[in-house]
Design a protein around this motif. Structure first.
Motif, mmCIF file in Angstrom:
data_model
loop_
_atom_site.group_PDB
_atom_site.id
_atom_site.type_symbol
_atom_site.label_atom_id
_atom_site.label_comp_id
_atom_site.label_asym_id
_atom_site.label_seq_id
_atom_site.Cartn_x
_atom_site.Cartn_y
_atom_site.Cartn_z
ATOM 1 N N TRP A 195 1.005 -1.309 -0.056
ATOM 2 C CA TRP A 195 -0.020 0.069 -0.042
ATOM 3 C C TRP A 195 0.978 1.312 -0.031
ATOM 4 O O TRP A 195 1.517 1.588 -0.677
ATOM 5 N N LYS A 196 0.817 2.129 1.010
ATOM 6 C CA LYS A 196 1.426 3.303 0.968
ATOM 7 C C LYS A 196 3.063 3.159 1.255
ATOM 8 O O LYS A 196 3.888 3.801 0.578
ATOM 9 N N GLU A 197 3.276 2.064 1.836
ATOM 10 C CA GLU A 197 4.804 1.867 2.044
ATOM 11 C C GLU A 197 5.413 1.211 0.794
ATOM 12 O O GLU A 197 6.827 1.337 0.638
ATOM 13 N N GLY A 198 4.530 0.764 -0.042
ATOM 14 C CA GLY A 198 5.445 0.475 -1.560
ATOM 15 C C GLY A 198 4.612 -0.752 -1.752
ATOM 16 O O GLY A 198 3.584 -1.417 -1.296
ATOM 17 N N GLN A 199 4.806 -1.178 -3.287
ATOM 18 C CA GLN A 199 4.201 -2.358 -3.887
ATOM 19 C C GLN A 199 4.976 -3.587 -3.788
ATOM 20 O O GLN A 199 6.364 -3.735 -3.372
ATOM 21 N N SER A 200 4.408 -4.933 -3.773
ATOM 22 C CA SER A 200 5.158 -5.989 -3.828
ATOM 23 C C SER A 200 5.275 -6.589 -5.322
ATOM 24 O O SER A 200 4.240 -6.513 -5.928
ATOM 25 N N TYR A 201 6.559 -7.023 -5.674
ATOM 26 C CA TYR A 201 6.630 -7.567 -6.945
ATOM 27 C C TYR A 201 8.000 -8.582 -6.877
ATOM 28 O O TYR A 201 8.429 -8.752 -6.010
ATOM 29 N N ASN A 202 7.900 -9.093 -8.396
ATOM 30 C CA ASN A 202 9.004 -10.232 -8.434
ATOM 31 C C ASN A 202 8.922 -11.315 -7.450
ATOM 32 O O ASN A 202 10.023 -11.609 -6.824
ATOM 33 N N GLN A 203 7.871 -11.864 -7.200
ATOM 34 C CA GLN A 203 7.606 -12.766 -6.159
ATOM 35 C C GLN A 203 7.406 -14.357 -6.609
ATOM 36 O O GLN A 203 7.036 -14.272 -7.896
ATOM 37 N N VAL A 204 8.180 -15.297 -5.973
ATOM 38 C CA VAL A 204 8.195 -16.732 -6.511
ATOM 39 C C VAL A 204 7.261 -17.330 -5.343
ATOM 40 O O VAL A 204 7.821 -17.322 -4.172
ATOM 41 N N VAL A 205 6.102 -17.913 -5.770
ATOM 42 C CA VAL A 205 5.323 -18.762 -4.822
ATOM 43 C C VAL A 205 5.156 -20.201 -5.438
ATOM 44 O O VAL A 205 4.347 -20.215 -6.540
ATOM 45 N N GLU A 206 5.884 -21.180 -4.911
ATOM 46 C CA GLU A 206 5.987 -22.306 -5.687
ATOM 47 C C GLU A 206 6.085 -23.950 -4.695
ATOM 48 O O GLU A 206 6.583 -23.666 -3.533
ATOM 49 N N ASN A 207 5.278 -24.756 -5.005
ATOM 50 C CA ASN A 207 5.482 -26.150 -4.455
ATOM 51 C C ASN A 207 4.772 -25.969 -2.906
ATOM 52 O O ASN A 207 5.235 -26.706 -2.065
ATOM 53 N N ASN A 208 3.897 -25.103 -2.686
ATOM 54 C CA ASN A 208 3.203 -24.962 -1.260
ATOM 55 C C ASN A 208 1.796 -25.759 -1.527
ATOM 56 O O ASN A 208 1.207 -25.850 -2.579
ATOM 57 N N VAL A 209 1.643 -26.405 -0.142
ATOM 58 C CA VAL A 209 0.121 -26.824 -0.145
ATOM 59 C C VAL A 209 -0.523 -26.114 1.029
ATOM 60 O O VAL A 209 -0.040 -25.814 2.104
ATOM 61 N N VAL A 210 -1.484 -25.257 0.318
ATOM 62 C CA VAL A 210 -2.301 -24.322 1.142
ATOM 63 C C VAL A 210 -3.862 -24.828 1.151
ATOM 64 O O VAL A 210 -4.292 -25.024 0.072
ATOM 65 N N HIS A 211 -4.231 -25.217 2.331
ATOM 66 C CA HIS A 211 -5.651 -25.529 2.500
ATOM 67 C C HIS A 211 -6.226 -25.331 3.622
ATOM 68 O O HIS A 211 -5.564 -24.991 4.764
ATOM 69 N N ASP A 212 -7.761 -25.190 3.599
ATOM 70 C CA ASP A 212 -8.382 -25.033 5.004
ATOM 71 C C ASP A 212 -8.022 -23.790 5.797
ATOM 72 O O ASP A 212 -7.840 -23.734 6.861
ATOM 73 N N ASN A 213 -8.039 -22.734 4.853
ATOM 74 C CA ASN A 213 -7.963 -21.436 5.493
ATOM 75 C C ASN A 213 -9.039 -20.534 5.146
ATOM 76 O O ASN A 213 -10.255 -21.167 4.946
ATOM 77 N N VAL A 214 -8.860 -19.235 5.542
ATOM 78 C CA VAL A 214 -10.168 -18.422 5.630
ATOM 79 C C VAL A 214 -11.270 -18.900 6.514
ATOM 80 O O VAL A 214 -12.471 -18.897 6.136
ATOM 81 N N LEU A 215 -10.827 -19.141 7.537
ATOM 82 C CA LEU A 215 -11.758 -19.795 8.561
ATOM 83 C C LEU A 215 -12.897 -18.766 9.074
ATOM 84 O O LEU A 215 -13.830 -19.065 9.810
ATOM 85 N N GLU A 216 -12.580 -17.484 9.139
ATOM 86 C CA GLU A 216 -13.475 -16.581 9.449
ATOM 87 C C GLU A 216 -14.608 -16.615 8.680
ATOM 88 O O GLU A 216 -15.631 -16.090 9.006
ATOM 89 N N ASN A 217 -14.378 -17.006 7.368
ATOM 90 C CA ASN A 217 -15.838 -17.273 6.610
ATOM 91 C C ASN A 217 -16.588 -18.475 6.909
ATOM 92 O O ASN A 217 -18.119 -18.359 6.526
ATOM 93 N N SER A 218 -16.003 -19.415 7.479
ATOM 94 C CA SER A 218 -16.820 -20.432 7.858
ATOM 95 C C SER A 218 -17.849 -20.274 9.051
ATOM 96 O O SER A 218 -18.844 -20.826 9.038
ATOM 97 N N ALA A 219 -17.389 -19.195 9.769
ATOM 98 C CA ALA A 219 -18.642 -18.879 10.847
ATOM 99 C C ALA A 219 -19.407 -18.313 10.287
ATOM 100 O O ALA A 219 -20.814 -18.141 10.660
ATOM 101 N N LYS A 220 -19.086 -17.347 9.183
ATOM 102 C CA LYS A 220 -20.269 -16.538 8.490
ATOM 103 C C LYS A 220 -21.232 -17.492 7.499
ATOM 104 O O LYS A 220 -22.580 -17.107 7.485
ATOM 105 N N ASN A 221 -20.611 -18.292 6.849
ATOM 106 C CA ASN A 221 -21.343 -18.794 5.852
ATOM 107 C C ASN A 221 -21.608 -20.425 6.323
ATOM 108 O O ASN A 221 -22.328 -21.240 5.416
ATOM 109 N N GLY A 222 -21.145 -20.868 7.375
ATOM 110 C CA GLY A 222 -21.563 -22.236 7.583
ATOM 111 C C GLY A 222 -20.755 -23.411 6.986
ATOM 112 O O GLY A 222 -20.833 -24.412 7.096
ATOM 113 N N ARG A 223 -19.531 -22.448 6.188
ATOM 114 C CA ARG A 223 -18.735 -23.641 5.445
ATOM 115 C C ARG A 223 -17.360 -23.093 5.655
ATOM 116 O O ARG A 223 -17.073 -21.855 5.846
ATOM 117 N N ARG A 224 -16.290 -24.024 5.200
ATOM 118 C CA ARG A 224 -14.957 -23.544 5.341
ATOM 119 C C ARG A 224 -14.462 -23.243 3.852
ATOM 120 O O ARG A 224 -14.546 -24.146 3.024
#
Length: 231
Positions: A195-224
């Motif tokens: 944001w104001k402090e600067g932008q993010s760029y030239n990132q490498v995101v690879e070979n990660n396993v990302v699952h069962d996150n955004v738990l705040e929505n599970s309380a709102k919507n009844g699902r994860r």
């Protein structure tokens, strides 16, 4: 010539062992024409020396060490490791490798100091060991791994139970996030932005396993949200 065990073999192939004779030099000088002298065994390194060389060969790539049984008042050596990634980052220089030993760490990792283009800072789980960063019970609304510096590599961790995002990159560039598993975060598993402090760029995101996150929505919507994805 040192006094040590020698096998002395004559022309009839009979042999005997002369054990640590104090006058071996004089004896050998007189017997050279009659006998063939060869060491009975190769000199064997002592166990402490072998252990030291093994440790050097295995862990030479790391400059700083973190352990679940370490202390942040320690210098960060293999024998006297630090307790937190945040402290290791504070002591690091560009090009350093921070190796985190196996165990569970219940602390925020604040990576506020990075490297350079030619000498990035690497923070890695110790090879062959399971390193868990667990945000359970920590202050609310905090990213568990917060990267705000450039030229950083972060790899090999299990990141779970963050009270906000599991791993975040904010206003930084040339960051590599690889081979991590991120789960059960209140918000994003991995978040990159600026944001104001600067932008993010030239990132490498690879070979990660990302699952069962955004738990705040599970309380709102009844699902994860945040089904198991590979990046």
């Amino acid at each position: 010539m040192f006094a040590q065990d020698w096998t002395i073999q004559d022309q009839d192939d009979s042999s005997f062992v002369l054990e640590r004779c104090a006058g071996i030099n004089d004896f050998l000088a007189n017997m050279t024409d009659q006998f063939d002298f060869t060491p009975s065994a190769a000199v064997v390194e002592t166990a402490p020396l072998q252990d030291a060389r093994l440790a050097a060969a295995t862990f030479a790539v790391a400059d700083l060490y973190v352990s679940a049984t370490g202390r942040d008042s320690n210098p960060g050596t293999y024998d006297k490791p630090l307790a937190t990634i945040t402290r290791a980052v504070a002591l690091s220089d560009p090009g350093d490798v921070v190796s985190v030993r196996g165990g569970t760490y219940n602390a925020i990792a604040n990576i506020w100091k990075g490297g350079t283009k030619d000498n990035p800072l690497t923070i890695q789980a110790q090879a062959g060991e399971t390193v868990i960063l667990d945000g359970r019970g920590l202050a609310s609304n905090k990213d568990l791994v917060s990267i705000t510096a450039s030229y950083v590599t972060f790899e090999g961790f299990e990141v779970r139970n963050a009270t906000r995002s599991g791993i975040s990159v904010y206003a930084a560039h040339d960051v590599t996030i690889s081979n991590n598993e991120v789960e059960n975060s209140k918000r994003n598993g991995i978040w990159i932005g600026g944001w104001k402090e600067g932008q993010s760029y030239n990132q490498v995101v690879e070979n990660n396993v990302v699952h069962d996150n955004v738990l705040e929505n599970s309380a709102k919507n009844g699902r994860r949200l945040g089904a198991r994805d590979r990046h």
